[in-house]
Design a protein around this motif. Structure first.
Motif, PDB file in Angstrom:
ATOM      1  N   TYR A 187     -10.603  12.807   7.615  1.00  0.00           N
ATOM      2  CA  TYR A 187      -9.398  13.486   7.153  1.00  0.00           C
ATOM      3  C   TYR A 187      -9.417  13.552   5.636  1.00  0.00           C
ATOM      4  O   TYR A 187     -10.102  12.769   4.975  1.00  0.00           O
ATOM      5  CB  TYR A 187      -8.133  12.787   7.657  1.00  0.00           C
ATOM      6  N   LEU A 188      -8.687  14.514   5.092  1.00  0.00           N
ATOM      7  CA  LEU A 188      -8.563  14.662   3.648  1.00  0.00           C
ATOM      8  C   LEU A 188      -7.187  14.162   3.235  1.00  0.00           C
ATOM      9  O   LEU A 188      -6.177  14.512   3.842  1.00  0.00           O
ATOM     10  CB  LEU A 188      -8.741  16.121   3.240  1.00  0.00           C
ATOM     11  N   GLU A 189      -7.183  13.340   2.192  1.00  0.00           N
ATOM     12  CA  GLU A 189      -5.963  12.700   1.717  1.00  0.00           C
ATOM     13  C   GLU A 189      -5.811  12.957   0.220  1.00  0.00           C
ATOM     14  O   GLU A 189      -6.792  12.962  -0.517  1.00  0.00           O
ATOM     15  CB  GLU A 189      -6.065  11.198   1.987  1.00  0.00           C
ATOM     16  N   LEU A 190      -4.579  13.150  -0.214  1.00  0.00           N
ATOM     17  CA  LEU A 190      -4.304  13.327  -1.631  1.00  0.00           C
ATOM     18  C   LEU A 190      -4.655  12.051  -2.379  1.00  0.00           C
ATOM     19  O   LEU A 190      -4.257  10.955  -1.989  1.00  0.00           O
ATOM     20  CB  LEU A 190      -2.824  13.663  -1.835  1.00  0.00           C
TER      21      LEU A 190
ATOM     22  N   ALA B  12       0.837  -1.195   0.000  1.00  0.00           N
ATOM     23  CA  ALA B  12       0.000   0.000   0.000  1.00  0.00           C
ATOM     24  C   ALA B  12       0.875   1.248   0.000  1.00  0.00           C
ATOM     25  O   ALA B  12       1.910   1.282   0.645  1.00  0.00           O
ATOM     26  CB  ALA B  12      -0.912   0.003   1.225  1.00  0.00           C
ATOM     27  N   GLU B  13       0.446   2.254  -0.756  1.00  0.00           N
ATOM     28  CA  GLU B  13       1.173   3.513  -0.795  1.00  0.00           C
ATOM     29  C   GLU B  13       0.969   4.262   0.505  1.00  0.00           C
ATOM     30  O   GLU B  13      -0.059   4.139   1.155  1.00  0.00           O
ATOM     31  CB  GLU B  13       0.669   4.374  -1.959  1.00  0.00           C
ATOM     32  N   GLU B  14       1.966   5.065   0.860  1.00  0.00           N
ATOM     33  CA  GLU B  14       1.869   5.881   2.063  1.00  0.00           C
ATOM     34  C   GLU B  14       0.852   6.988   1.849  1.00  0.00           C
ATOM     35  O   GLU B  14       0.796   7.593   0.780  1.00  0.00           O
ATOM     36  CB  GLU B  14       3.232   6.488   2.376  1.00  0.00           C
ATOM     37  N   LYS B  15       0.044   7.240   2.851  1.00  0.00           N
ATOM     38  CA  LYS B  15      -0.975   8.288   2.765  1.00  0.00           C
ATOM     39  C   LYS B  15      -0.300   9.655   2.726  1.00  0.00           C
ATOM     40  O   LYS B  15       0.668   9.900   3.430  1.00  0.00           O
ATOM     41  CB  LYS B  15      -1.914   8.235   3.958  1.00  0.00           C
TER      42      LYS B  15
ATOM     43  N   VAL C 206      -5.926  19.289  -8.115  1.00  0.00           N
ATOM     44  CA  VAL C 206      -5.527  18.444  -6.994  1.00  0.00           C
ATOM     45  C   VAL C 206      -6.779  17.703  -6.554  1.00  0.00           C
ATOM     46  O   VAL C 206      -7.808  18.313  -6.255  1.00  0.00           O
ATOM     47  CB  VAL C 206      -4.965  19.274  -5.812  1.00  0.00           C
ATOM     48  N   ASN C 207      -6.707  16.384  -6.538  1.00  0.00           N
ATOM     49  CA  ASN C 207      -7.857  15.569  -6.121  1.00  0.00           C
ATOM     50  C   ASN C 207      -7.640  15.090  -4.697  1.00  0.00           C
ATOM     51  O   ASN C 207      -6.578  14.556  -4.364  1.00  0.00           O
ATOM     52  CB  ASN C 207      -8.030  14.375  -7.061  1.00  0.00           C
ATOM     53  N   LEU C 208      -8.659  15.279  -3.866  1.00  0.00           N
ATOM     54  CA  LEU C 208      -8.600  14.864  -2.470  1.00  0.00           C
ATOM     55  C   LEU C 208      -9.724  13.878  -2.178  1.00  0.00           C
ATOM     56  O   LEU C 208     -10.824  13.996  -2.709  1.00  0.00           O
ATOM     57  CB  LEU C 208      -8.757  16.080  -1.546  1.00  0.00           C
ATOM     58  N   ASN C 209      -9.430  12.909  -1.326  1.00  0.00           N
ATOM     59  CA  ASN C 209     -10.441  11.978  -0.837  1.00  0.00           C
ATOM     60  C   ASN C 209     -10.741  12.326   0.609  1.00  0.00           C
ATOM     61  O   ASN C 209      -9.829  12.598   1.388  1.00  0.00           O
ATOM     62  CB  ASN C 209      -9.931  10.536  -0.900  1.00  0.00           C
ATOM     63  N   CYS C 210     -12.011  12.311   0.982  1.00  0.00           N
ATOM     64  CA  CYS C 210     -12.411  12.500   2.367  1.00  0.00           C
ATOM     65  C   CYS C 210     -12.647  11.109   2.944  1.00  0.00           C
ATOM     66  O   CYS C 210     -13.551  10.392   2.500  1.00  0.00           O
ATOM     67  CB  CYS C 210     -13.675  13.353   2.458  1.00  0.00           C
ATOM     68  N   ASN C 211     -11.814  10.715   3.900  1.00  0.00           N
ATOM     69  CA  ASN C 211     -11.865   9.369   4.468  1.00  0.00           C
ATOM     70  C   ASN C 211     -12.178   9.442   5.953  1.00  0.00           C
ATOM     71  O   ASN C 211     -12.000  10.476   6.585  1.00  0.00           O
ATOM     72  CB  ASN C 211     -10.520   8.662   4.270  1.00  0.00           C
ATOM     73  N   GLN C 212     -12.615   8.306   6.492  1.00  0.00           N
ATOM     74  CA  GLN C 212     -12.886   8.225   7.925  1.00  0.00           C
ATOM     75  C   GLN C 212     -11.860   7.291   8.555  1.00  0.00           C
ATOM     76  O   GLN C 212     -11.702   6.138   8.134  1.00  0.00           O
ATOM     77  CB  GLN C 212     -14.299   7.715   8.180  1.00  0.00           C
ATOM     78  N   ALA C 213     -11.165   7.786   9.576  1.00  0.00           N
ATOM     79  CA  ALA C 213     -10.170   6.998  10.293  1.00  0.00           C
ATOM     80  C   ALA C 213     -10.861   5.981  11.199  1.00  0.00           C
ATOM     81  O   ALA C 213     -12.061   6.101  11.487  1.00  0.00           O
ATOM     82  CB  ALA C 213      -9.283   7.920  11.125  1.00  0.00           C
TER      83      ALA C 213
END
Length: 88
Positions: A62-65, A4-7, A49-56
């Motif tokens: 949090y917003l992630e690239l 998996a790629e680093e966040k 720039v595309n961001l994903n809104c994820n739930q920890a």
């Protein structure tokens, strides 16, 4: 299995869900301008720039690239195979 790629967290941006808000309100995005501008300039591709809104796991958001890049060579190869198999 692929590693998996680093966040890459979106510097200068935060998202907070608004639990007591009306149904049509999901949450609020807060932007720290200087940090956000630096992050956007560093990570833009073709002006976007595309961001994903994820739930920890903790429940926080949090917003992630979004680093997804489609493999255009593979897509072209697959399309050529499909077209070659068409009976008409």
């Amino acid at each position: 299995m692929a590693q998996a790629e680093e966040k890459i967290f979106a510097d200068g941006f935060s998202f907070k869900r608004r639990e007591n808000a009306p149904d049509f309100v999901v949450g609020r995005i807060n932007v720290k301008v200087d940090d956000a501008i630096s992050f956007l300039k560093k990570n833009q591709k073709n002006g976007w720039v595309n961001l994903n809104c994820n739930q920890a796991k903790s429940g926080n958001y949090y917003l992630e690239l979004d680093t997804f890049v489609p493999n255009t060579n593979q897509n072209k190869t697959q399309q050529a195979k499909v077209e070659a198999d068409l009976p008409f």
